[in-house]
Design a protein around this motif. Structure first.
Motif, PDB file in Angstrom:
ATOM      1  N   PHE A 214       0.856  -1.176   0.000  1.00  0.00           N
ATOM      2  CA  PHE A 214       0.000   0.000   0.000  1.00  0.00           C
ATOM      3  C   PHE A 214       0.899   1.235   0.000  1.00  0.00           C
ATOM      4  O   PHE A 214       1.858   1.311   0.779  1.00  0.00           O
ATOM      5  N   ALA A 215       0.608   2.177  -0.840  1.00  0.00           N
ATOM      6  CA  ALA A 215       1.466   3.353  -0.985  1.00  0.00           C
ATOM      7  C   ALA A 215       1.528   4.139   0.327  1.00  0.00           C
ATOM      8  O   ALA A 215       0.524   4.318   1.013  1.00  0.00           O
ATOM      9  N   ALA A 216       2.712   4.599   0.646  1.00  0.00           N
ATOM     10  CA  ALA A 216       2.918   5.473   1.802  1.00  0.00           C
ATOM     11  C   ALA A 216       3.508   6.781   1.294  1.00  0.00           C
ATOM     12  O   ALA A 216       4.505   6.759   0.565  1.00  0.00           O
ATOM     13  N   PRO A 217       2.933   7.928   1.659  1.00  0.00           N
ATOM     14  CA  PRO A 217       3.385   9.201   1.100  1.00  0.00           C
ATOM     15  C   PRO A 217       4.608   9.784   1.797  1.00  0.00           C
ATOM     16  O   PRO A 217       5.115  10.807   1.368  1.00  0.00           O
ATOM     17  N   MET A 218       5.080   9.112   2.862  1.00  0.00           N
ATOM     18  CA  MET A 218       6.112   9.759   3.668  1.00  0.00           C
ATOM     19  C   MET A 218       7.188   8.788   4.109  1.00  0.00           C
ATOM     20  O   MET A 218       7.012   7.565   4.088  1.00  0.00           O
ATOM     21  N   ASP A 219       8.321   9.356   4.500  1.00  0.00           N
ATOM     22  CA  ASP A 219       9.347   8.691   5.275  1.00  0.00           C
ATOM     23  C   ASP A 219       9.551   9.512   6.539  1.00  0.00           C
ATOM     24  O   ASP A 219       8.978  10.602   6.682  1.00  0.00           O
ATOM     25  N   VAL A 220      10.348   9.005   7.456  1.00  0.00           N
ATOM     26  CA  VAL A 220      10.514   9.674   8.753  1.00  0.00           C
ATOM     27  C   VAL A 220      11.993   9.779   9.099  1.00  0.00           C
ATOM     28  O   VAL A 220      12.755   8.825   8.930  1.00  0.00           O
ATOM     29  N   LEU A 221      12.376  10.953   9.593  1.00  0.00           N
ATOM     30  CA  LEU A 221      13.722  11.168  10.104  1.00  0.00           C
ATOM     31  C   LEU A 221      13.663  11.180  11.631  1.00  0.00           C
ATOM     32  O   LEU A 221      12.909  11.954  12.225  1.00  0.00           O
ATOM     33  N   TRP A 222      14.462  10.315  12.258  1.00  0.00           N
ATOM     34  CA  TRP A 222      14.483  10.174  13.717  1.00  0.00           C
ATOM     35  C   TRP A 222      15.734  10.834  14.271  1.00  0.00           C
ATOM     36  O   TRP A 222      16.838  10.649  13.750  1.00  0.00           O
ATOM     37  N   PHE A 223      15.595  11.553  15.376  1.00  0.00           N
ATOM     38  CA  PHE A 223      16.755  12.161  16.027  1.00  0.00           C
ATOM     39  C   PHE A 223      16.382  12.530  17.458  1.00  0.00           C
ATOM     40  O   PHE A 223      15.208  12.527  17.843  1.00  0.00           O
ATOM     41  N   ARG A 224      17.415  12.835  18.243  1.00  0.00           N
ATOM     42  CA  ARG A 224      17.225  13.234  19.625  1.00  0.00           C
ATOM     43  C   ARG A 224      17.565  14.710  19.821  1.00  0.00           C
ATOM     44  O   ARG A 224      18.506  15.214  19.215  1.00  0.00           O
TER      45      ARG A 224
ATOM     46  N   LYS B 268       7.864  11.019   0.792  1.00  0.00           N
ATOM     47  CA  LYS B 268       8.464   9.747   0.399  1.00  0.00           C
ATOM     48  C   LYS B 268       9.596   9.980  -0.614  1.00  0.00           C
ATOM     49  O   LYS B 268       9.432  10.676  -1.601  1.00  0.00           O
ATOM     50  N   GLY B 269      10.748   9.408  -0.325  1.00  0.00           N
ATOM     51  CA  GLY B 269      11.893   9.536  -1.213  1.00  0.00           C
ATOM     52  C   GLY B 269      12.587  10.880  -1.150  1.00  0.00           C
ATOM     53  O   GLY B 269      13.473  11.169  -1.957  1.00  0.00           O
TER      54      GLY B 269
ATOM     55  N   VAL C 225       9.240   4.296   5.331  1.00  0.00           N
ATOM     56  CA  VAL C 225       7.924   3.804   5.735  1.00  0.00           C
ATOM     57  C   VAL C 225       7.400   2.801   4.719  1.00  0.00           C
ATOM     58  O   VAL C 225       7.395   3.059   3.509  1.00  0.00           O
ATOM     59  N   GLN C 226       6.980   1.657   5.226  1.00  0.00           N
ATOM     60  CA  GLN C 226       6.341   0.630   4.403  1.00  0.00           C
ATOM     61  C   GLN C 226       4.986   0.294   5.021  1.00  0.00           C
ATOM     62  O   GLN C 226       4.815   0.356   6.240  1.00  0.00           O
ATOM     63  N   LEU C 227       4.073  -0.084   4.176  1.00  0.00           N
ATOM     64  CA  LEU C 227       2.765  -0.558   4.627  1.00  0.00           C
ATOM     65  C   LEU C 227       2.377  -1.693   3.687  1.00  0.00           C
ATOM     66  O   LEU C 227       2.125  -1.464   2.495  1.00  0.00           O
ATOM     67  N   ASP C 228       2.393  -2.901   4.185  1.00  0.00           N
ATOM     68  CA  ASP C 228       2.103  -4.041   3.323  1.00  0.00           C
ATOM     69  C   ASP C 228       1.526  -5.191   4.143  1.00  0.00           C
ATOM     70  O   ASP C 228       1.521  -5.158   5.379  1.00  0.00           O
TER      71      ASP C 228
END
Length: 395
Positions: free
Chosen positions: A175-185, A223-224, A266-269
């Motif tokens: 399933f398409a995901a429109p975003m990715d995520v950047l993690w930091f503290r 995404k990307g 991000v993946q959704l499957d």
């Protein structure tokens, strides 16, 4: 070596499954490719349903001794104000909150308990590279050092990049995901507001998770779009973070290198089949979840609990059949589909439009209504915190 059940992956699903099967007298070997659990920026959201499960299996007190943070509400801050989206404090049971706990602490509690059982073995630094077959049947796995672990049942708990799934040739429905995520503290100061805050503005959103002496931040990008973010430079990224969360502007300088920022793709499957003769897939190996709601760990743990409850007696009695394996999918498909449907709706109706917004972002009318209605906030908390079909250690 030989065992009754070979569990591939020492994450939450794998260790919970190993513990619960071993308690039923089933010989279990869990294979973890890393030398320890100390890996940062992993999911660390433990929901009330999972905390209740830990009480049921006698580990609630041990977990309570770990340095977690309890959060009883979720707020979202827009350009024109803040609204409370979920109120966990009114949930039934002994855990009216979401617990944010480093995943290594969560896993250590489970592994320490499991190690007391003679039928449980955890092999660290053991990477699985292939499955072993006897005709169409999976009979174990091959490891990177050339070793073999033969088993009556192999359970893949090795995440969204599952090697077992790949070697079995199983392809999930994506399933398409429109975003990715950047993690930091970013460090947290004593006068910062406690809890969980979502900052929403033009171009996207950022989630700030209160972890005591620091915030774990999730900055959502298109995404990307990571290469473009990096090409703009670290100064530009720090400015974007400061614009999204002005209270942290005096601390964004703590991001001194791109090594401080981790990319979560991000993946959704979801698999159509969760099993083949001799092998079962659960958790992210069977259904990768979006980070929306932070439900990934909890779905995986509940898969493991259902698997142990459904298959454990047959394994202990030596009468497991291939038909038994699909009972797990039939039990867990409904909550998986419902949760993913909610995530897809949120991605399509909230996240994707935000990523393409350039002007001020005001509180949408439905969320403004939610913020004014305590009953709806409790309903939202129930959906997120308890889920569509909470599992219990015994039926």
């Amino acid at each position: 070596m030989e065992t009754t059940v070979c569990v591939v992956g020492g994450g939450p699903a794998g260790v919970v499954l190993g513990l619960l099967l071993a308690r039923q007298g089933v010989e279990v070997t869990v294979l973890e490719k890393h030398a320890d659990f100390l890996r940062d920026f992993r999911g660390d959201t433990v929901h009330p349903s999972t905390l209740t499960l830990l009480d049921e299996i006698g580990l609630g007190t041990a977990l309570a001794g770990r340095p977690g943070r309890k959060v009883d509400s979720l707020r979202a801050t827009f350009d024109d104000g803040s609204v409370r989206l979920a109120d966990f404090s009114r949930l039934p049971g002994g855990h009216p909150y979401v617990l944010f706990l480093p995943q290594w602490d969560f896993l250590d509690v489970l592994a320490d308990e499991a190690s007391k059982l003679p039928t449980f073995t955890l092999l660290r630094s053991t990477e699985v590279v292939d499955v072993l077959r006897d005709g169409p049947r999976v009979v174990g796995v091959r490891t990177a050092d050339g070793g073999e672990v033969r088993a009556r049942l192999t359970v893949a708990c090795d995440g969204r990049g599952s090697v077992v799934r790949q070697r079995l040739g199983l392809r999930p429905r994506e399933f398409a995901a429109p975003m990715d995520v950047l993690w930091f503290r970013i460090s947290r100061q004593a006068d910062d507001p406690p809890g969980l805050d979502m900052r929403i503005g033009a171009g996207g959103l950022m989630l700030c998770i209160d972890r005591g002496d620091y915030f774990q931040c999730a900055y959502v990008i298109a995404k990307g779009g990571y290469d473009e973010v990096r090409a703009d430079g670290l100064d530009a990224f720090r400015a974007r973070v400061a614009a999204r969360a002005p209270a942290l502007a005096d601390r964004v300088g703590e991001l001194t290198d791109w090594a401080d920022v981790r990319l979560l793709t991000v993946q959704l499957d979801r698999l159509r089949r969760w099993s083949v003769p001799g092998a079962l897939l659960i958790g992210d190996a069977a259904h990768a979840m979006s980070p929306i709601g932070g439900v990934g760990i909890n779905l995986a743990v509940q898969d493991a609990v259902a698997t142990a409850r459904i298959l454990g007696p047959a394994l202990a009695a030596g009468r497991l059949t291939d038909a038994d394996l699909d009972k797990v999918r039939r039990r867990r498909r409904f909550p998986t589909v419902v949760t993913q449907a909610g995530q897809r709706l949120a991605q399509r109706r909230l996240v994707d439009p935000l990523l393409h917004t350039t002007g001020p972002v005001k509180v949408p009318a439905p969320l403004r209504l939610l913020g004014r209605t305590p009953m709806l906030q409790r309903l939202a908390a129930r959906i997120v915190g308890l889920g569509a079909r909470p599992e219990h250690a015994s039926s």
